[in-house]
Scaffold this motif. Structure first.
Motif, PDB file in Angstrom:
ATOM      1  N   PHE A   1       0.817  -1.206   0.000  1.00 33.59           N
ATOM      2  CA  PHE A   1       0.000   0.000   0.000  1.00 33.59           C
ATOM      3  C   PHE A   1       0.854   1.260   0.000  1.00 33.59           C
ATOM      4  CE2 PHE A   1      -0.097  -2.304   3.964  1.00 33.59           C
ATOM      5  CZ  PHE A   1       0.265  -1.406   4.935  1.00 33.59           C
ATOM      6  N   SER A   2       2.004   1.149  -0.645  1.00 30.80           N
ATOM      7  CA  SER A   2       2.818   2.335  -0.887  1.00 30.80           C
ATOM      8  C   SER A   2       2.670   2.692  -2.352  1.00 30.80           C
ATOM      9  CB  SER A   2       4.275   2.015  -0.566  1.00 30.80           C
ATOM     10  OG  SER A   2       5.145   2.930  -1.190  1.00 30.80           O
TER      11      SER A   2
ATOM     12  N   THR B   1       0.143  15.308  -3.860  1.00 26.68           N
ATOM     13  CA  THR B   1       1.395  16.053  -3.750  1.00 26.68           C
ATOM     14  C   THR B   1       2.466  15.160  -3.171  1.00 26.68           C
ATOM     15  OG1 THR B   1       0.159  18.059  -3.348  1.00 26.68           O
ATOM     16  CG2 THR B   1       2.471  18.088  -2.735  1.00 26.68           C
TER      17      THR B   1
ATOM     18  N   SER C   1       5.303   1.750  12.746  1.00 24.44           N
ATOM     19  CA  SER C   1       4.256   2.223  13.649  1.00 24.44           C
ATOM     20  C   SER C   1       3.250   1.106  13.927  1.00 24.44           C
ATOM     21  CB  SER C   1       3.607   3.452  13.001  1.00 24.44           C
ATOM     22  OG  SER C   1       2.508   3.879  13.738  1.00 24.44           O
ATOM     23  N   PHE C   2       1.996   1.445  14.147  1.00 25.49           N
ATOM     24  CA  PHE C   2       1.009   0.421  14.507  1.00 25.49           C
ATOM     25  C   PHE C   2       0.785  -0.566  13.388  1.00 25.49           C
ATOM     26  CE2 PHE C   2      -0.119   2.241  18.446  1.00 25.49           C
ATOM     27  CZ  PHE C   2       0.013   3.609  18.288  1.00 25.49           C
ATOM     28  N   VAL C   3       0.669  -0.051  12.180  1.00 29.00           N
ATOM     29  CA  VAL C   3       0.327  -0.926  11.066  1.00 29.00           C
ATOM     30  C   VAL C   3       1.394  -2.011  10.877  1.00 29.00           C
ATOM     31  CG1 VAL C   3       1.256  -0.184   8.821  1.00 29.00           C
ATOM     32  CG2 VAL C   3      -1.163  -0.445   9.115  1.00 29.00           C
ATOM     33  N   SER C   4       2.651  -1.647  11.141  1.00 28.70           N
ATOM     34  CA  SER C   4       3.720  -2.627  10.951  1.00 28.70           C
ATOM     35  C   SER C   4       3.949  -3.489  12.175  1.00 28.70           C
ATOM     36  CB  SER C   4       5.027  -1.924  10.622  1.00 28.70           C
ATOM     37  OG  SER C   4       4.814  -0.894   9.715  1.00 28.70           O
TER      38      SER C   4
ATOM     39  N   PHE D   1     -11.218  12.831   8.296  1.00 28.67           N
ATOM     40  CA  PHE D   1     -10.313  13.563   7.413  1.00 28.67           C
ATOM     41  C   PHE D   1      -9.515  14.637   8.140  1.00 28.67           C
ATOM     42  CE2 PHE D   1     -11.508  11.579   3.577  1.00 28.67           C
ATOM     43  CZ  PHE D   1     -12.848  11.249   3.701  1.00 28.67           C
TER      44      PHE D   1
ATOM     45  N   HIS E   1      -4.419  12.584  13.406  1.00 27.91           N
ATOM     46  CA  HIS E   1      -5.037  12.304  14.697  1.00 27.91           C
ATOM     47  C   HIS E   1      -3.956  12.276  15.764  1.00 27.91           C
ATOM     48  CE1 HIS E   1      -8.834  11.255  12.790  1.00 27.91           C
ATOM     49  NE2 HIS E   1      -8.136  10.626  11.877  1.00 27.91           N
TER      50      HIS E   1
ATOM     51  N   ILE F   1      -3.113  10.236  17.983  1.00 31.92           N
ATOM     52  CA  ILE F   1      -2.381   8.978  18.177  1.00 31.92           C
ATOM     53  C   ILE F   1      -1.138   8.901  17.298  1.00 31.92           C
ATOM     54  CG2 ILE F   1      -3.680   7.660  16.463  1.00 31.92           C
ATOM     55  CD1 ILE F   1      -2.468   6.334  19.866  1.00 31.92           C
TER      56      ILE F   1
ATOM     57  N   VAL G   1       3.096  11.170  10.479  1.00 31.31           N
ATOM     58  CA  VAL G   1       3.257  10.925   9.049  1.00 31.31           C
ATOM     59  C   VAL G   1       2.069  11.391   8.205  1.00 31.31           C
ATOM     60  CG1 VAL G   1       3.182   8.942   7.494  1.00 31.31           C
ATOM     61  CG2 VAL G   1       4.966   9.107   9.195  1.00 31.31           C
ATOM     62  N   MET G   2       0.848  11.140   8.690  1.00 30.52           N
ATOM     63  CA  MET G   2      -0.325  11.515   7.898  1.00 30.52           C
ATOM     64  C   MET G   2      -0.568  13.016   7.971  1.00 30.52           C
ATOM     65  SD  MET G   2      -2.069   9.498   6.006  1.00 30.52           S
ATOM     66  CE  MET G   2      -0.772   8.533   5.348  1.00 30.52           C
TER      67      MET G   2
ATOM     68  N   ARG H   1       2.401  14.499   5.889  1.00 28.45           N
ATOM     69  CA  ARG H   1       2.675  13.779   4.649  1.00 28.45           C
ATOM     70  C   ARG H   1       4.186  13.676   4.410  1.00 28.45           C
ATOM     71  NH1 ARG H   1      -2.025  13.011   1.962  1.00 28.45           N
ATOM     72  NH2 ARG H   1      -3.568  13.047   3.610  1.00 28.45           N
TER      73      ARG H   1
END
Lengths: 397, 500, 398
Positions: free
Chosen positions: A42-43, A114, A295-298, A332, A336, A338, A371-372, A375
Motif C-alpha cells: 500500500f505504498s 502532492t 508504527s502500529f500498522v507494521s 479527514f 489524529h 495517536i 506521518v499523515m 505527509r
C-alpha cells in the motif's frame, strides 16, 4: 546457530533498509531482520518529503520542534534523498524530483497527490491542463474506475484492454512477458489516439518495470504515465523490491520472514536477539542495534485499550493521553493525536528513558513523526534511517 | 399526490411488518420512512430472536409472546433466521435462587429448557468460561433485522404497496379534525410530496412522540439508549446470556460472521443525537469477558447505538419497563403503535392490521404467520459456510458480497445511498468496515450509470465519515492497525481530502 | 492459535507473493482463502470450498505476512477438512501414498522407466487426471531403503541419522549415497535408519490420517535416535519443513518438538560443524556458473540459505541466487491435470529467470524443483550437495 554482526537492524522497511545501505557503505557488517514483508502493497512508490505548496525542504523549518526531521537537519535530509535516488537508479527504478519543489502524481480519483520524488513511470508534473489524456484500463481489473479521471479532464478518452487476468500482480507479470507486451503494443498502435498522454494503472511490470515502461513509451510514441493503484500496489512493490535487491547486492545478510523471539542483554547492552524459525532459534549478535519496526500498522507499536507499547525491547512509548483523545471525530482531520505516539530519541537517535546503551531508533516508530498530518512518510523514514545509521556507525567500530 | 388507504410512517420492523400484513389482506398502502429501512431501533438492536428466557422471570407475558413468535418466525423465515440456540450461563457467584425461578417460569411460559453440565456446555461452545457452574439451553435464534425488513417489504411491493424511503414526514394534514394525509419531503431533492389516506399509522418507534405531535397528539414513551460492540468473528456460535437478573452487557449474539455484544441502558431525550461512549465499550467488554474469557483479546470492529422506545412508566432505568406493546387510537384517524421488540414485530403488525380492518369493516384474517416470507430465494441462508461455495466476482472480500448482488440491490426499491446497499448486503460490515469494498461498490454503481463520478465521490467521503463514527470507540489493537491502513489508502494513495 | 486470522488487516502482501494467484484467476488468493473465508467456516460445518485445493502450499504467504496470520496454515487445515469430507479423486489418493507408489515403481524400476514416457501410458494417466507435461523422473531399483542399517564405520562425537525423503529414496539414491559419503568423510558417523515418507504428500493431498500415520512412525524411530545423541539430517527442504513445522504443529505427533529441535538441513549442519571448529574443510576451486533456485519451502524453514553460505567459500564458483519464483510443481500439485496450466506457466517463468543468468547448471534442494526446472530450462539440475562434493571431493562410492 550463531551469527555475529557490527549492526543488527530490526525492521525491513524504508528506514531499516536505508540504514543498512548506509552502514554497509561504511564497511560495517550488517544484518537486517524482518518479521515479514514491509508495507510495500500500500505504498504508491512515491517519496513524500513534506506536504506544502512551497519548498518542502525549507518547509521543515515550520514543523514543531519535536519533529524527527529536526534531528536530521535539512542538509542531511537532502543528502539522504540523493543517496536513495542513487540506489534506486542502480536498481533500474529511476526517480525524478527536486527536494525544493513538490510535484503531483495523478491518483485513481483523478486528483493530484502532492509528493516529492516520483518514479519515472509516474511523472505527471509537466502536464498541461489542456493536454489530452487517454486512459487505458484493463478489463475486469478491480479498483480502477477511469470515469473518475475522464470526468475531470475536459480532454480525455478511454480504452479497455483485456489482459486475460484481473489482478494487479497478474497483469504486471504478463507485461514482463515478451509476446504479451508485443500484443499490447500492437493493440495500442491500432487505436487512433490523439496527441497527448497515455495513462494506465501502475501495472507495467514489476522488477522489469523500467524496461517495460520505456518500450511502451517508445512503442506508442506518446508520453506514458502510470497511476498508483489500491493494494496490491505494484509501484510500491517495485520500490521495496528494488531496495531489497540493493541490500543483497551489498552483501547484507537478510533474515526475512522471522520474528524476534527474545532479547539478550548484558548489563546495559543488548548482546543478541533470537529469531523464531522452525525448530531451533537463530541467535543474532551485534555490537549495535537499530530499531526500525514501524508504527502500529507494521507492529512496531501496539495499542491496547488504554496504552501503547513498543513490541520488541519494551521501550517506553510516548502516549498522547487516554484513548478518548487518540482520534479526532473527523476521519479527514489533518492528523489524529495517536500519530504522535512512538519512541522519543535524543540527538543521536538513541531512545530516552532507557538504560540501554547500544540501541538506535529510526523511522515511523519515532514519536512526533505524524506521518499523515505532514505527509512525510517515506521521506522521514529515509532521512532518519540514514541519520541513525551515521550515529551508530561510530559506535559499531 | 399519492392516494391510498393506509399510510404507514416508519420503516422499521413494525412498519414493514404492517406493510406485509396489509398487502396480504389486500389493503392499498404507502410506507414512508425518513431514512432507509431499519434506520431506528430495528437496525441497532442485538439481532436476537428471543426465546423469551430473558423476560420469563420479570415479564412472563412478554416471554410468552416471544416464544410463540420465535417459533413462528423460524418457520416462515427459514433463510433469514439462524437457529443457533442459546445458553443461559451461570458463573460462580450467580444466584441459584434466580436459576430455580428461571427454570420454573420458563416451564410455565412454555420455553423449552435443557440443563447442561459444564463439560457439555464447553463442548458446544469451547470459548465459554471453563469455571461455569452450569448452562441452560434455550431456543434463542439469530436474525438479521435488515434482511427481515426487506423480506417483509417484498410482499408489499409485489402487491402494489408504495414505498417512499428517504422521505421525512413534515406535516400531518388534518381536515375537520381528522387526519387525512401527510406531507413528506424527499431528503435528496427537498421536493415535497402529498400522500392522502384514510388511516395513518405512526410506527416510528423512538420518534413516535415527535410524529404524534404533528397531529396534535402525544404518546407516552421514554427513550433509552443501548450500545453494542461488534466482534471481528464468531467467538461463539450460540447466543450466550448471563443467568442473572437482566443488566448491562450480559448478552453475546452470533450474527452472520460476527458477534454482537451488549448492551447498556442510558436514558436519552433526543433520538437523533446519540453516540457510543468509550465507557460503555469498557463495560460491555468486561461483562462479555466474564462469560467468554477470550473476549478481551478479540478484535472489535465497530460499535453502534440505538434508542429503545419504551412505554412510559414512572421512574426505573428503562430495563424494568415491560417490553409489551400498545396501540393508541388517537380518535382522529391516527394510530400509534408503541413499545414491543423485534421478536414480536409480526404480532404487533397483526394486531395493528386487525384494528385497521375494523376501521374499514373488513373481515380478512391475518395470514402472516402461515405464509413464508417472500424473497428468501435470493438469500444464501445458513450455515454460513454455504457462502464459500464459490468466490467469483467478489466485491466485499470480508463479507463475500458479489458484484451481482451489489448490482441487484442497487436496483432494489428504496435503495439510494451506499449505506442502503451496505445494510441490505452486509457490504462493508466486516473487519475492514468498508475500507476497500465501498470504493469498489461506488465505482461499480458509477459505471452502471446510477450516479455521476462526482456524486459517488461525495458519497464515499460521507461514508468514510459515518463509518469512522462507529469505529472510533473500538479503535485499539488490530482494529487500530486496520484503521491506519485505511488511512494510508484513502489519504495516502487516493489523497481524498482534496475531494470537496 | 485458533483465531490468529483476526490479525489480518488486508494489507495484501500475501496476495502479492502468491504464485498461483498471479497466474490463475480461479484462485481467490491466500487472503481470501485464509483469513477472510475462515470467518465463515465453523469446525462442525461441512467444508464445501473446493477451490481451496488450488493452493499449492508453497508457504510464501506465511513468510511474507508480518502479522502472524499464517494464511497457508489456515488453508491447509481447510484442505484436509475438505479431503476428509469428500471423495478424493485418484490423483489425490495416489500422491498421498507417494511412498508406496514409489516403492512399487522402484521394485519394477527398469519396466516403470520404459513405460512412463510412452504415449499410451501418458494418455491413460491423463484420463485419470494426472498431468504428464513435466516428465516423471526415472526410478531406481537400488533405493535408499536398501541401505537401511548402513552405519558409517567411524566412531565419532558427531552422530547423525539421515532422513532422505521419497525423491532421493526412489529417484536419486545416488544423491543420497553421496550425502552419506560426504558426511562420513567429514568425520561424522552416519546411520541410515528405517523410515517412511515424511507425510507431506499426504497432507498436501488432503489426507490428514495417512499423514499422521507416516509421521508417527517416523517420530518413533527418529526420537529413539535423538535420545541416543543423534542429530537428524535432511536434504529435501520439504521433508525438513514437515519434520520441523508439521510434526509438532498440525500433525501433532508425540515427540514432535524434540524432532523439530534436532533436525538439521545438511548444509546448516556442515556450517554448524565448521562454526564449532569440528571440521575445517578445504574447498577446492570450481570454475562454474550455477543458478541456485531457492525452493519455496527452504524460505519457509527460516534457516536462511545455508548452502549459499558454503558456496561462498568455494573459489571460482559463481552462484546466482534466485528466490523470487516458485517452480510451480509444488510436490505433486503440478502433476494433476487440474493444475497443469498453472504449473507450466510458473515453471516456464522460473526457467526463464534461470536461463537469463547464463548458468552451466542449476541447483535446488527440492526434488520437485529439480524435476520441473530441469525440464523447463533444459539445463542440468543438481542438488547443492553435488556441487559441495565436487569441491570437497570425498571418497566413497556413489
Amino acid at each position: 546457530m550463531n551469527a555475529v554482526y557490527d549492526v543488527v537492524i530490526i525492521g525491513g522497511g524504508m528506514s531499516g533498509m536505508m540504514a543498512a545501505v548506509t552502514l554497509a557503505g561504511k564497511g560495517r557488517k550488517v544484518a537486517v531482520i524482518s518479521k515479514g514483508d514491509p508495507v510495500c502493497c500500500f505504498s504508491t512508490g512515491c517519496i513524500d518529503l513534506l506536504a506544502t505548496g512551497g519548498d518542502p525542504l525549507e518547509g521543515i523549518g515550520t514543523l514543531p520542534d519535536n519533529h524527527p526531521y529536526h534531528l536530521v537537519g535539512k542538509d542531511a535530509v537532502a543528502k539522504a534523498l540523493e543517496l536513495f535516488r542513487g540506489i534506486m537508479s542502480e536498481e533500474g527504478v529511476p526517480y525524478v524530483g527536486d527536494v525544493h519543489a513538490n510535484r503531483g502524481v495523478l491518483t485513481s480519483l483523478g486528483r493530484r497527490k502532492t509528493t516529492c520524488l516520483v518514479p519515472e513511470t509516474m511523472e505527471f508534473s509537466d502536464f498541461d491542463p489542456d493536454e489530452y489524456i487517454h486512459v487505458i484500463s484493463f478489463h475486469k481489473m478491480k479498483d480502477f474506475y477511469p470515469q473518475y479521471i475522464t470526468s475531470r479532464y475536459p480532454n480525455a478518452g478511454h480504452s479497455i484492454f483485456d489482459p486475460g487476468v484481473i489482478t494487479t500482480p497478474g497483469i504486471a507479470e504478463k507485461f514482463e512477458n515478451r509476446p504479451f507486451l508485443e500484443s499490447f503494443l500492437s493493440w495500442l498502435g491500432g487505436l487512433d489516439i490523439p496527441e497527448g498522454r497515455i495513462a494506465l494503472p501502475a501495472v507495467l511490470g514489476k522488477s522489469l518495470a523500467g524496461d517495460v515502461y520505456r518500450e511502451v513509451s517508445a512503442g506508442c510514441g506518446r508520453k506514458v504515465f502510470e497511476i498508483p493503484t489500491l493494494p496490491p500496489s505494484i509501484s510500491g512493490l517495485r520500490l521495496f523490491g528494488g531496495m531489497k535487491n540493493a541490500l543483497l547486492r551489498r552483501g547484507i545478510d537478510l533474515y526475512w520472514g522471522r520474528g524476534i523471539y527474545s532479547v539478550e542483554k548484558l548489563g546495559n547492552r543488548i548482546e543478541a536477539v533470537t529469531l523464531t524459525s522452525q525448530g531451533r532459534a537463530t541467535r543474532v549478535e551485534g555490537t549495535a542495534f537499530i530499531l526500525a519496526t514501524g508504527s502500529f500498522v507494521s507492529g512496531g507499536l501496539q495499542a491496547s485499550m488504554d496504552t501503547v507499547t513498543e513490541t520488541i525491547f519494551d521501550l517506553s512509548a510516548y502516549l498522547p493521553g487516554g484513548r478518548e483523545g487518540w482520534f479526532n471525530d473527523d476521519f479527514f482531520a489533518p492528523g489524529h493525536e495517536i500519530e504522535k505516539a512512538g519512541i522519543r530519541v535524543d540527538a543521536s537517535f538513541r531512545p530516552v528513558d532507557t538504560e540501554i546503551e547500544n540501541l538506535y531508533v529510526c523511522g515511523s516508530i519515532l514519536a512526533f513523526s505524524e506521518v499523515m498530518k505532514y505527509r512525510c512518510g517515506h521521506g522521514m523514514a529515509i532521512a532518519t534511517g540514514v541519520a541513525a545509521a551515521e550515529a551508530c556507525g561510530g559506535l559499531a567500530q | 399526490m399519492i392516494r391510498t388507504d393506509v399510510i404507514i410512517i416508519g420503516g422499521g420492523s413494525t412498519g414493514c411488518g404492517i406493510a406485509r400484513d396489509l398487502a396480504l389482506r389486500g389493503i392499498p398502502h404507502c410506507l414512508i420512512e425518513k431514512g432507509d429501512f431499519a434506520a431506528g431501533a430495528t437496525g441497532a438492536c442485538h439481532g436476537l430472536l428471543h426465546s423469551g428466557g430473558r423476560y420469563a422471570v420479570n415479564d412472563p407475558e412478554a416471554a410468552a409472546e416471544c416464544i410463540a413468535e420465535n417459533m413462528i418466525l423460524r418457520k416462515i423465515g427459514k433463510k433469514c433466521v439462524e437457529q443457533t440456540g442459546g445458553l443461559f450461563v451461570r458463573l460462580p457467584g450467580d444466584s441459584k435462587r434466580f436459576r430455580d425461578t428461571f427454570l420454573k417460569k420458563c416451564e410455565e411460559v412454555g420455553i423449552a429448557t435443557e440443563e447442561l453440565s459444564p463439560s457439555r456446555a464447553l463442548d458446544l461452545v469451547p470459548t465459554l468460561n471453563p469455571s461455569l457452574e452450569e448452562a441452560i439451553r434455550v431456543p434463542d435464534c439469530s436474525i438479521d433485522p435488515f434482511r427481515l425488513c426487506m423480506l417483509n417489504i417484498t410482499s408489499s411491493q409485489k402487491r402494489g404497496g408504495q414505498i417512499l424511503t428517504h422521505h421525512k414526514v413534515t406535516e400531518i394534514i388534518k381536515e375537520h379534525g381528522r387526519c387525512v394525509g401527510v406531507k413528506a419531503r424527499e431528503e435528496a431533492t427537498s421536493d415535497c410530496k402529498e400522500i392522502r389516506g384514510k388511516v395513518i399509522i405512526n410506527a416510528t418507534g423512538a420518534w413516535g412522540d415527535q410524529v404524534a405531535h404533528l397531529a396534535g397528539g402525544s404518546v407516552p414513551i421514554t427513550l433509552s439508549k443501548g450500545s453494542l460492540v461488534v466482534t471481528n468473528h464468531r467467538i461463539t456460535n450460540m447466543v450466550i446470556n448471563r443467568l442473572r437478573p437482566a443488566s448491562d452487557g450480559d448478552i453475546v449474539v452470533p450474527n452472520e460472521a460476527v458477534c454482537l455484544a451488549g448492551t447498556t441502558s442510558i436514558p436519552v431525550t433526543d433520538p437523533d443525537r446519540i453516540g457510543v461512549d468509550p465507557a460503555e465499550v469498557d463495560i460491555i467488554a468486561t461483562q462479555a469477558q466474564e462469560m467468554l474469557p477470550g473476549f478481551g483479546a478479540t478484535r472489535l470492529i465497530r460499535t453502534y447505538a440505538g434508542v429503545r422506545p419504551l412505554l412510559k412508566a414512572d421512574g426505573g432505568d428503562g430495563r424494568a419497563i415491560s417490553r409489551g406493546f400498545r396501540i393508541i387510537d388517537h380518535q382522529d384517524g391516527l394510530f400509534s403503535i408503541l413499545g414491543g421488540k423485534l421478536t414480536t414485530y409480526r404480532l404487533m403488525a397483526e394486531q395493528m392490521t386487525d384494528r385497521v380492518m375494523e376501521v374499514f369493516g373488513r373481515k380478512t384474517r391475518c395470514r402472516t404467520a402461515e405464509l413464508s416470507l417472500e424473497g428468501q430465494e435470493e438469500l444464501s441462508g445458513y450455515p454460513l459456510s454455504n457462502r464459500l461455495k464459490t468466490l467469483e466476482g467478489i466485491v466485499c472480500e470480508c463479507e463475500l458480497v458479489t458484484a451481482d448482488t451489489v448490482e441487484r440491490v442497487a436496483g432494489q426499491v428504496g435503495a439510494r445511498h451506499i449505506g442502503d446497499i451496505q445494510h441490505r448486503t452486509r457490504l462493508g460490515m466486516g473487519p475492514c468496515q468498508g475500507g476497500f469494498c465501498t470504493y469498489r461498490a461506488l465505482g461499480i454503481m458509477q459505471e452502471m450509470g446510477k450516479m455521476t463520478p462526482e456524486e459517488s465521490m461525495r458519497m464515499l467521503r460521507e461514508f468514510l465519515q459515518r463509518r469512522f463514527k462507529g469505529i472510533k470507540p473500538a479503535l485499539w489493537g488490530d482494529q487500530l492497525r486496520e484503521e491506519q491502513l485505511v488511512e494510508y489508502i484513502y489519504l495516502g494513495i487516493l489523497n481524498m481530502e482534496q475531494v470537496q | 492459535m485458533k483465531f490468529d486470522f483476526q490479525h489480518c488487516i488486508r494489507c495484501t502482501v500475501c496476495v502479492a507473493n502468491c504464485p498461483v494467484f498471479k497466474v490463475n484467476s480461479a484462485f481467490p488468493g491466500p487472503k481470501q482463502s485464509g483469513p477472510d473465508a475462515q470467518r465463515f467456516r465453523s469446525d462442525d460445518g461441512a467444508s464445501i470450498d473446493r477451490w481451496v485445493r488450488l493452493c499449492s502450499q508453497c508457504k510464501r504467504c506465511d513468510v511474507a505476512c508480518p502479522y502472524g496470520v499464517h494464511p497457508a496454515e489456515i488453508i491447509l487445515r481447510e484442505q484436509t477438512r475438505y479431503g476428509a469430507g469428500h471423495f478424493r479423486p485418484l490423483p489425490y489418493r495416489l500422491f498421498a501414498n507417494n511412498y508406496w507408489l514409489g516403492m512399487f515403481n522402484s521394485l519394477i524400476a527398469p519396466l516403470a522407466n520404459i513405460l512412463t514416457p510412452r504415449g499410451f501410458v501418458k494418455r491413460v494417466l491423463n484420463v485419470f487426471g494426472i498431468s504428464t507435461v513435466t516428465p516423471f523422473p526415472p526410478y531406481r531399483f537400488h533405493s535408499m531403503n536398501r541401505s537401511w542399517r548402513w552405519k558409517g564405520r567411524r566412531k565419532s562425537r558427531k552422530r547423525v541419522v539421515f532422513f532422505y525423503g521419497c525423491f532421493i529414496n526412489y529417484n536419486r539414491p545416488d544423491i543420497g549415497r553421496g550425502v552419506r559419503n560426504l558426511l562420513a568423510s567429514l568425520g561424522v558417523r552416519v546411520v541410515i535408519p528405517r523410515q517412511v515418507c515424511c507425510g507431506l504428500p499426504a497432507l498436501g493431498n488432503g489426507d490428514m490420517e495417512t499423514a499422521r500415520k507416516f509421521a508417527r512412525k517416523n517420530a518413533r524411530i527418529l526420537a529413539g535416535y535423538i535420545d541416543k545423541g543423534y542429530d537428524v539430517i535432511y536434504t529435501c527442504t520439504s521433508c525438513g519443513l514437515s519434520l520441523t513445522q508439521d510434526y509438532p504443529g498440525i500433525l501433532g505427533v508425540p515427540d514432535g518438538k524434540k524432532i523439530s529441535e534436532n533436525s538439521y538441513n545438511l548444509h546448516e549442519y556442515i556450517l554448524k560443524l565448521m562454526d564449532e571448529g569440528y571440521i575445517d574443510p578445504a574447498f577446492a576451486p570450481l570454475h562454474r556458473r550455477v543458478a541456485y533456485h531457492i525452493p519455496c519451502h527452504l524460505r519457509a524453514l527460516g534457516i536462511g540459505y545455508p548452502a549459499a553460505r558454503l558456496f561462498e567459500r568455494i573459489p571460482g564458483l559463481e552462484v546466482h541466487i534466485l528466490e523470487d519464483n516458485c517452480c510451480g510443481l509444488a510436490g505433486s500439485y503440478g502433476f494433476k491435470k487440474k493444475h497443469e496450466k498453472t504449473s507450466a506457466k510458473l515453471g516456464a517463468d522460473a526457467a526463464r529467470a534461470i536461463k537469463a543468468t547464463g548458468p552451466d547448471a542449476l541447483m535446488s534442494d527440492c526434488g520437485a524443483c529439480k524435476m520441473q526446472l530441469g525440464y523447463f530450462s533444459g539445463i542440468p539440475a543438481l542438488d547443492p550437495s553435488e556441487i559441495l562434493r565436487e569441491s570437497l571431493k570425498p571418497g566413497g562410492d556413489t
